[in-house]
Write a protein that holds these residues in place. Structure first.
Motif, short mmCIF file in Angstrom:
data_model
loop_
_atom_site.label_atom_id
_atom_site.label_comp_id
_atom_site.label_asym_id
_atom_site.label_seq_id
_atom_site.Cartn_x
_atom_site.Cartn_y
_atom_site.Cartn_z
N VAL A 30 1.07 -1.31 0.35
CA VAL A 30 0.24 -0.23 -0.21
C VAL A 30 1.24 1.44 0.64
CG1 VAL A 30 -1.86 1.09 0.97
CG2 VAL A 30 -1.97 -1.04 1.33
N PRO A 77 -11.02 2.93 2.53
CA PRO A 77 -10.83 3.36 1.44
C PRO A 77 -9.99 2.14 0.58
CG PRO A 77 -11.16 5.40 2.95
CD PRO A 77 -10.64 4.52 3.50
N LEU A 81 -12.54 -0.99 -0.49
CA LEU A 81 -13.15 -0.24 -0.68
C LEU A 81 -12.01 -0.24 -2.43
CD1 LEU A 81 -15.49 2.11 1.03
CD2 LEU A 81 -15.69 -0.75 0.51
N ARG A 82 -10.95 -0.48 -1.75
CA ARG A 82 -10.13 -0.20 -3.19
C ARG A 82 -9.93 1.00 -3.77
NH1 ARG A 82 -8.53 -5.21 -5.41
NH2 ARG A 82 -8.38 -6.63 -4.53
N ALA A 83 -9.82 2.17 -2.91
CA ALA A 83 -9.86 2.85 -3.82
C ALA A 83 -8.55 3.64 -3.92
CB ALA A 83 -10.47 4.20 -3.16
N ASP A 84 -7.90 4.80 -5.05
CA ASP A 84 -7.11 4.57 -5.12
C ASP A 84 -6.14 5.28 -3.71
OD1 ASP A 84 -4.42 6.28 -5.35
OD2 ASP A 84 -4.89 5.46 -7.79
N VAL A 88 -6.72 9.48 -1.44
CA VAL A 88 -7.25 9.02 -0.17
C VAL A 88 -6.35 10.04 0.83
CG1 VAL A 88 -7.85 7.47 1.69
CG2 VAL A 88 -8.77 6.71 -0.59
N ALA C 330 -13.10 9.19 -4.39
CA ALA C 330 -12.12 8.57 -4.46
C ALA C 330 -12.86 6.79 -4.64
CB ALA C 330 -10.57 8.80 -3.44
N VAL C 331 -13.48 6.82 -3.56
CA VAL C 331 -14.00 5.10 -2.60
C VAL C 331 -15.01 5.48 -4.14
CG1 VAL C 331 -15.64 4.82 -1.72
CG2 VAL C 331 -13.46 5.82 -0.48
N THR C 335 -10.26 3.37 -8.52
CA THR C 335 -9.18 2.70 -9.53
C THR C 335 -8.25 1.98 -9.33
OG1 THR C 335 -7.22 4.35 -9.21
CG2 THR C 335 -9.69 5.90 -10.30
#
Ligand SMILES: Nc1ncnc2c1ncn2[C@@H]1O[C@H](COP(=O)(O)OP(=O)(O)OP(=O)(O)O)[C@@H](O)[C@H]1O
Ligand SMILES: Nc1ncnc2c1ncn2[C@@H]1O[C@H](COP(=O)(O)OP(=O)(O)OP(=O)(O)O)[C@@H](O)[C@H]1O
Ligand SMILES: [Mg+2]
Ligand SMILES: [Mg+2]
Lengths: 290, 315, 344, 519
Positions: A30, A77, A81-84, A88, C330-331, C335
């Motif tokens: 990460v 996230p 939630l696999r957000a960038d 974030v 973002a959530v 991406t």
């Protein structure tokens, strides 16, 4: 020379703690750019709890706890939630800046800087009877920071969970296919980084100084990010990068006194780090081709 | 839409976020107080960069308040044009004055170098090592008003005194107490026994370093002696609030225009040693009556024109 | 401004974005209610602050550099290189433009060219560092940024400084070098169409040219591109330099617009670089979406100032709200662009 | 018989519009080697992934030793004694072999990793099954064959009672494959059940007990290997017989006469590719190719055989222009190559995910690479051209816009071949053309290569399948330790002779550097 060493150690300790957190995240795969905001949040909560309880140690504990919780804002996230993680982090850094300044006004009733004679700072090692003259008057968190690097190096290399964390960062699918819970480890890494930033923030606000000032993390989290990029998965290298940076900075202060422009002193740590990197890379290149 | 309130109003625009900047804090306080006195509402527009200064000014002009206050040099360009385009609107510039001053622009500026000189005199008299330091936020011309005269004042009473300025710089120069402290430590480590602080949010770090090294410090803008009892000798005061609220009241009363310069003579700048409440100020200079006497004498010399303090900005 | 290379691209961009904004607004409303700010006052103020009452001019003035910086980040990103040195390239471009305008005279063209070159040179340094020494661009651009900012600051403070002012800034640039304004506006200049056209050209190049294809292939799999005959090192260097040129150009455009001088710190203070990076990452590998994501973030920031002014929302609260919205967005626009970057 | 080790009951799995598995049932007994075969995209990998907890089926369930189990993740599968060796390896490149093997089930002593015990466990397992590996080597530095062994050690270390092998031999040399099957039999003897996915029918017939055939996601045949033939399996797989015997189906004796491709007659064109006294060093500066000379005429296929790591890769890299030679020359049409990636050489790389494709890019973009010219590019044109190739080479994909990573392994390989074969170049270099490709497609690919020969192209073919080399080549070169140690007309290229040459034991005929090859 002792004073110089002491200055470097003091200045570096919060960065080392943040970088160590970032490194754990990096090892787990990460990319953690939220260190700056977490460091600031750690500094604020450390001062808050120290002020409320009258105990610097409870301040440290509060900072560690609160910053770990704050790190959920990144870990949920980015991991679940696999957000960038970078986006974030941009958000949580901004949030920390606003939230600390806002809460400061709400709680302490003043903007800008909060300091008070009643605010308990961390004792020095000498006050605890652990004086090491070589290191100068340091708070106990300074040696702790450096010991944690050693501990992390050992943990990553020699323990079950350390090995798994390294594996997860190298190839998440492979880790999954032998039944490791990738996201669990990543959450742990990000939250652990939060705890370390809490510790770093506490050292900054209760160790380096005894006060809170808006935005007082002042880019230390970014320096930590650079150190993580340079170090990859090697804690000792990360420590080396932080120390090099800190030494260049301290040297810059001293040269400023001799007439070096402020801008040159500002640039010095970056330039020296880059030069060191170039020299090392060139030497390695020569070794393999020559 | 919250259009311009029917009554009087004051809008203050800062060039930067107020944050830890004690000067901006003081100017907000002054405008707020003056607004209350003249029965006006008060609004603060904090800017982030030159474009947002212009945007805030635009918005302020649209709101048609009684007075628009702009703080600092950052308004020089805008106040050279906007007041002329808006002749009905009153403007007040604090701390500088735009070129070709329009009739509806009032300016208030300060001779903070005079106060810094006085602080230097105190430092020159009280320093044992003769080595002085200043920790300032950044190396900008304006900041030199707190540095050069400080050293000059010290030299005037102690020919052997030397001074070293260090600048916090870095990522957040105005709020990096840890770095400021480290720099103050560098100075004390090199033998300085008095370090003046001009580092905004970093000042407290300077005081901490001085205290730990058994050295002394100076504060800036407001009385900071209580922030570190026994360490802060005195402060370079700039009564922005007082000057600003006086100017606002003048404008409200119809006396607009012109430049009001506040120096020692006008009481717009000073040091705590000259204040009536010195004894209760917590400043350590109170314990040295001979220093206070000397400071008063130098103040009188400056006011009388027998001593001129060079302004680093013009000199 | 965006060419529609695919039908429905707009829909793709907006569907998650709409959800994101709605969710973020909900969260923000809760924060406002919690601290006693009237949302019915704050939201209209946000919209007015960004788009109405003459504020559109300033929003556009912020949009232009942010979009430019977004492209500066996005071009090398397509080739798999991370340009985190935007601040340095921006500052160097700005000071170069100021120096040229002051000392070379003439129109704004030469300063702009110089600005782009300065940015390209700085970013270009990262290319040999990467190809010859294996230092990743993400590290070298970041490390080179701070010294470049310092250099620009030094030049503005000493050799190029204006005398007799309290700020570290250059003198006012000669009139001939000022960017022509569009209409009666001061802040909306030809920078807007210039950046817009360059962005469209880049989008077209990305989608519809051979170099664009090669850059994408390079970013997707370097060895694959090499195998296909792409001169990978040269192309990576070109994208880095092109990104740097864009950033340098933006610096020049800012300096040649009002207040027509290089003011120390003024280029980096608004944080264009990181806002732009966030916008590009939000666009999640779909370049045509970048102008929209940049708009979203710019409006938020410009509108935030409006909230502060009109609704009396303290600026700290604005930061809180923006931070929450960015996390939320973002959530919702998940991406996958940057997975293995930590190994850089 | 006792309770079966594993029963898959009525498994159905859908990906969007694709029905990958359609009501598939399959039973594996204890100690059985059960082969699963089928065309590319038939649903084999999907079925195995369901069993290993990587995919959840839309319908159906799994019984393990008679009880129904829920496999929601590989963790569940591992807990139920399942082990899987993925065809795309899943090793941690930065970890040592020992660490790779024990991770997830590490021996611990006083709270710390017991590295000695880990190393010992790996070494003794390796010895027991005859898998030579160095426990301390970094996995990322290992050759593919060794990586395969590490994967298997991983499963063995976990005492997998059911071992799933997805195309385990696709990247192994014949010797390595033989070793693998010996071990598989041994494991089966110990009661381990093995599920074996493969395209190589002779492997099934040799090593399997029973076979399940999938076609279009459905079971189309179940056989006991003892009672079936290659032909029957092929018919069940593709619904028809092959036109000619597939090379991998037939013993060498049944091959067409050497030197005669489908075009007939020995090759006689001019040398389109010549290599003279080539020396190449690998990345660490170790000589990898040492004085190699040969030539390939138009209308000729020259095969290169050799144990992996004998210098073939470096040789191909230089010929295609992806690596610089230390010394020596490469001539194309008699002219020295320009340096840089050579546009006159089409090239099918063996490393599909690493070099031949960009997995994240669309099929259309992948089909374009190497043919991009000029400046302007029309996305529509690119897609149309791709659609043509998809049609002509019968590549199965949802659309030309899907990322190539979503294609089944065999179809991705067909795409690479389609791209390179359709390029109009005098020279064609091909590595492992039928790796992971079903028998029907193998036949098609072989026909295509023969067509290229007939069209007068010079083809340099590297393959670890001797039978494939024999079936296609006019001449065979054998490499050993960076040198050409044998050049054989295909008639003389028996297993014994090539095998001996490959291992450096053939002194019969080392070609002269300036021999016949350069005329
Ligand atoms: N995750 C997925 N998403 C979409 N489609 C998929 C996915 N996995 C498999 N498919 C499709 O399901 C079908 C079966 O694929 P599978 O990989 O199981 O085939 P296979 O028998 O292993 O083929 P090969 O021999 O080529 O490896 C193919 O059409 C494939 O494209
Ligand atoms: N990112 C993805 N999204 C959707 N489907 C995927 C993705 N990656 C792989 N697949 C599908 O998952 C299936 C299983 O993948 P696997 O790695 O086993 O490859 P495979 O098709 O069996 O290739 P091989 O022939 O090399 O064994 C493939 O058929 C592929 O279609
Ligand atoms: Mg498969
Ligand atoms: Mg397969």
């Amino acid at each position: 020379m002792n004073a110089f060493l002491a200055a470097v150690l003091t200045a570096t300790a919060p960065v080392v703690l943040a970088a160590l957190g970032g490194l754990l995240c990096s090892v787990s795969g990460v990319f953690n750019m939220a260190l700056e905001g977490q460091l600031l949040w750690g500094a604020f909560t450390a001062v808050l709890f120290s002020h409320l309880t009258g105990s610097a140690w409870l301040g440290v504990a509060g900072a560690v706890l609160c910053t770990t919780v704050y790190a959920l804002l990144l870990s949920v996230p980015a991991v679940s939630l696999r957000a960038d993680p970078v986006v974030v982090a941009v958000g949580t850094n901004l949030l920390a800046l606003g939230l600390t300044a806002f809460l400061m006004r709400q709680i302490f009733g003043s903007g800008g800087t909060f300091s008070s004679p009643e605010l308990a700072g961390l004792p020095t090692l000498a006050a605890l009877g652990l004086d090491v003259p070589m290191l100068g008057p340091q708070s106990p968190l300074v040696p702790v920071a450096f010991l944690l690097v050693a501990a992390a190096a050992w943990w990553l290399g020699r323990t079950r969970s350390g090995l798994r964390l390294r594996g997860i960062g190298q190839h998440a699918e492979a880790a999954e296919s032998i039944g490791l819970r990738v996201s669990g480890y990543r959450h742990a890494a990000v939250l652990g980084a939060g705890a370390l930033c809490g510790l770093g923030g506490a050292q900054l606000a209760l160790g380096n100084v005894t006060l809170f000032s808006e935005g007082m993390s002042a880019g230390r989290g970014w320096v930590a990010v650079v150190a993580v990029m340079l170090a990859g998965a090697r804690p000792w290298l990360g420590l080396g990068a932080c120390l090099l940076f800190g030494a260049a900075e301290a040297l810059g202060f001293r040269l400023q006194g001799l007439g070096l422009p402020q801008q040159a002193a500002d640039a010095a740590p970056y330039v020296i780090t880059l030069l060191a990197l170039v020299v090392v890379a060139a030497a390695r290149r020569k070794e393999t081709t020559g | 839409q919250p259009a311009a309130s029917p009554g009087k109003s004051v809008i203050l625009i800062t060039p930067n976020p107020v944050g830890t900047n004690s000067f901006l804090q003081l100017s907000v306080k002054g405008a707020e107080a003056a607004a209350k006195e003249i029965g006006a509402s008060f609004k603060l527009y904090e800017s982030k960069d030159p474009t947002s200064i212009a945007q805030n000014l635009d918005a302020a002009v649209r709101a048609k308040p009684t007075v628009i206050v702009g703080v600092s040099f950052s308004f020089d360009d805008l106040f050279a044009t906007v007041p002329k385009q808006q002749p009905q609107q009153q403007f007040l510039q604090v701390d500088s004055c735009a070129k070709d001053q329009a009739a509806n622009l009032t300016c208030v500026s300060f001779k903070e170098h005079e106060a810094a000189y006085l602080a230097g005199v105190e430092a020159g008299l009280l320093s044992k090592s003769g080595k002085l330091g200043v920790v300032a936020a950044i190396d900008s011309p304006f900041v030199h008003r707190w540095i050069d005269p400080f050293f000059a004042g010290a030299k005037s009473v102690n020919a052997g005194a030397t001074g070293t300025p260090l600048y916090v710089g870095g990522n957040n120069p105005f709020s990096d107490p840890a770095r400021a402290k480290s720099q103050a430590q560098t100075l004390t480590g090199q033998g300085a026994d008095i370090v003046a602080a001009a580092a905004s949010g970093g000042n407290q770090g300077v005081f901490e370093a001085a205290a730990a090294a058994g050295a002394k410090a100076f504060g800036v803008d407001v009385n900071q002696c209580a922030q570190r009892a026994g360490t802060v000798i005195d402060n370079v005061l700039k009564h922005v609030d007082v000057a600003e609220s006086a100017a606002l009241k003048d404008i409200a009363a119809g006396k607009a225009g012109g430049v009001k310069v506040y120096g020692l003579k006008e009481g717009g700048v000073g040091v705590n040693a000259l204040a009536g409440d010195l004894a209760s100020s917590g400043c350590t200079v109170a314990a040295s009556p001979e220093v206070v006497a000397k400071v008063k004498q130098v103040r009188d010399d400056i006011v009388a024109g027998r001593v001129t303090v060079a302004d680093p900005l013009t000199g | 401004m965006t060419p529609p290379p695919r039908t429905g691209a707009v829909r793709v961009v907006w569907s998650p974005a709409v959800v994101a904004v709605a969710g973020a607004l909900l969260l923000t409303t809760l924060v406002m209610l919690a601290v006693g700010v009237d949302p019915f006052l704050a939201y209209p103020a946000l919209v007015r602050g960004a788009l109405m009452d003459g504020n559109l001019e300033y929003t556009l003035a912020a949009y232009v550099p942010t979009l430019g910086m977004a492209v500066a980040f996005a071009i090398p990103l397509r080739a798999g290189e991370f340009n985190l040195g935007g601040d340095g390239q921006l500052s160097l471009g700005g000071i170069a433009a100021a120096a040229l305008a002051l000392h070379a005279g003439g129109s704004f063209v030469l300063p702009l060219v110089g600005a782009a070159l300065a940015g390209a040179l700085l970013a270009g340094v990262s290319a040999p560092l990467r190809t010859r020494l294996g230092i990743p661009a993400i590290v070298s651009t970041l490390l080179l940024s701070a010294p470049a900012v310092s250099l620009a600051s030094y030049l503005a403070r000493f050799p190029l400084a204006e005398r007799g002012t309290g700020l570290a800034q250059t003198p006012l640039l000669p009139d001939a070098a000022h960017l022509p304004a569009l209409g009666s506006s001061t802040y909306v200049t030809i920078a807007l169409p210039l950046v817009a056209v360059l962005t469209v050209l880049w989008l077209l190049a990305d989608a519809r040219t051979v170099p664009g294809y090669e850059i994408r292939a390079l970013g997707a799999n370097r060895e694959f591109a090499r195998y296909g005959g792409v001169r990978v090192n040269r192309l990576a260097a070109v994208t880095l330099a092109a990104g740097g040129a864009f950033a340098g150009l933006v610096g020049g455009l800012i300096v040649l617009g009002a207040p027509y001088r290089f003011v120390d710190g003024a280029l980096t203070a608004p944080g264009y670089t990181f806002t732009a990076i966030a916008a590009v990452l939000l666009a999640a590998g779909r370049p045509p979406a970048i102008p929209a994501t940049v708009a979203l973030l710019t409006i938020l920031q410009a509108g935030g100032q409006g909230m502060e002014r009109e609704a009396g929302v303290p600026s700290q609260l604005t930061q809180i709200v923006q931070g929450l919205i960015i996390v939320f967005v973002a959530v919702t626009t998940v991406t996958r662009t940057l997975r293995a970057r930590s190994r850089a | 018989m006792s309770t079966p080790a594993v029963e898959l009951v009525g498994i159905t799995k859908r990906f969007g519009g694709v029905l990958a598995n359609d009501d598939v049932s399959l039973t594996v007994e204890r100690g059985e080697v059960h082969a699963v075969v089928g065309e590319n995209g038939a649903g084999k990998s999907t079925l195995m992934s369901v069993l290993y907890g990587l995919h959840r089926p839309d319908a159906g369930h799994v019984l393990r030793a008679g009880t129904r189990v829920r496999l929601r993740s590989p963790a569940d599968a591992v807990a139920h004694g399942l082990g899987m060796v993925h065809q795309r390896f899943r090793l941690f490149p930065g970890l040592s072999v020992a660490e790779n093997v024990v991770i997830g089930a590490e021996p611990v002593r006083y709270g710390a990793l017991d590295r000695g015990a880990a190393r010992h466990a790996v070494a003794s397992l390796a010895q027991r099954y005859g898998l030579a590996v160095d426990p301390d080597a970094r996995a990322g530095d290992l050759p593919v064959g060794t990586r395969q062994r590490v994967e298997i050690l991983k499963a063995l270390y976990r005492r997998a009672e059911v071992l799933i092998l997805d195309e385990p031999t696709a990247v192994l040399t014949p010797g390595e494959a033989e070793g693998l099957f010996r071990m598989v039999r041994e494991l089966a003897g110990e009661g381990v059940s093995v599920l074996l996915v493969t395209h190589k029918l002779e492997e099934i017939l040799a090593a399997g007990d029973r076979v399940t055939v999938l076609r279009g996601g459905r079971v189309t045949g179940r056989f006991a290997t003892a009672d079936t033939s290659a032909d029957e399996l092929v018919r069940s797989m593709i619904g028809r017989s092959l036109h000619t015997a597939s090379p991998s189906l037939s013993p060498p004796e049944a091959q067409a006469p050497p030197g005669h491709g489908p075009a007939g007659g020995p090759a006689a064109g001019p040398y389109l590719l010549e290599v003279r006294d080539l020396h190449v060093r690998d990345r660490d500066g170790v000589p990898a190719v040492a004085g190699v000379s040969f030539g390939v005429r138009g209308g000729e296929i020259v095969g290169i055989a050799g144990v992996a790591g004998s210098g073939q890769r470096e040789l191909v890299d230089v010929v295609t222009g992806l690596r610089r030679a230390g010394s020596g020359t490469v001539l194309l049409h008699g002219e020295p190559a320009a340096g840089g990636r050579e546009p006159r050489v089409a090239y099918v790389p063996g490393d599909r995910a690493g070099r031949a494709t960009a997995p994240g890019m669309s099929l259309a973009d992948n089909l374009l690479m190497g043919d991009q010219r000029g400046f302007a590019l029309s996305p529509g044109g690119v897609r149309r051209r791709a659609a043509e190739l998809v049609e002509r080479f019968s590549i199965r994909a949802a659309s030309v816009r899907t990322p190539i990573a979503h294609l089944s392994g065999g179809n991705a390989q067909k795409a690479v071949l389609a791209r390179e074969l359709s390029r109009d170049t005098p020279v064609l270099v091909v590595e492992e053309p039928t790796q992971g490709v079903d028998v029907g497609a193998q036949e098609q690919i072989h026909a295509l290569l023969s067509e290229a020969r007939a069209a007068g192209r010079a083809v340099l073919l590297q393959s670890s399948e001797l039978s494939e080399l024999r079936a296609l080549s006019d001449r065979m070169l054998v490499m050993f330790e960076g040198r050409l140690v044998a050049e054989l007309p295909v008639a003389e290229a028996t297993d014994e002779r090539v095998g001996a040459a490959m291992t450096g034991n053939d002194a019969t005929r080392a070609p002269e550097p300036s021999g016949e090859a350069l005329g």
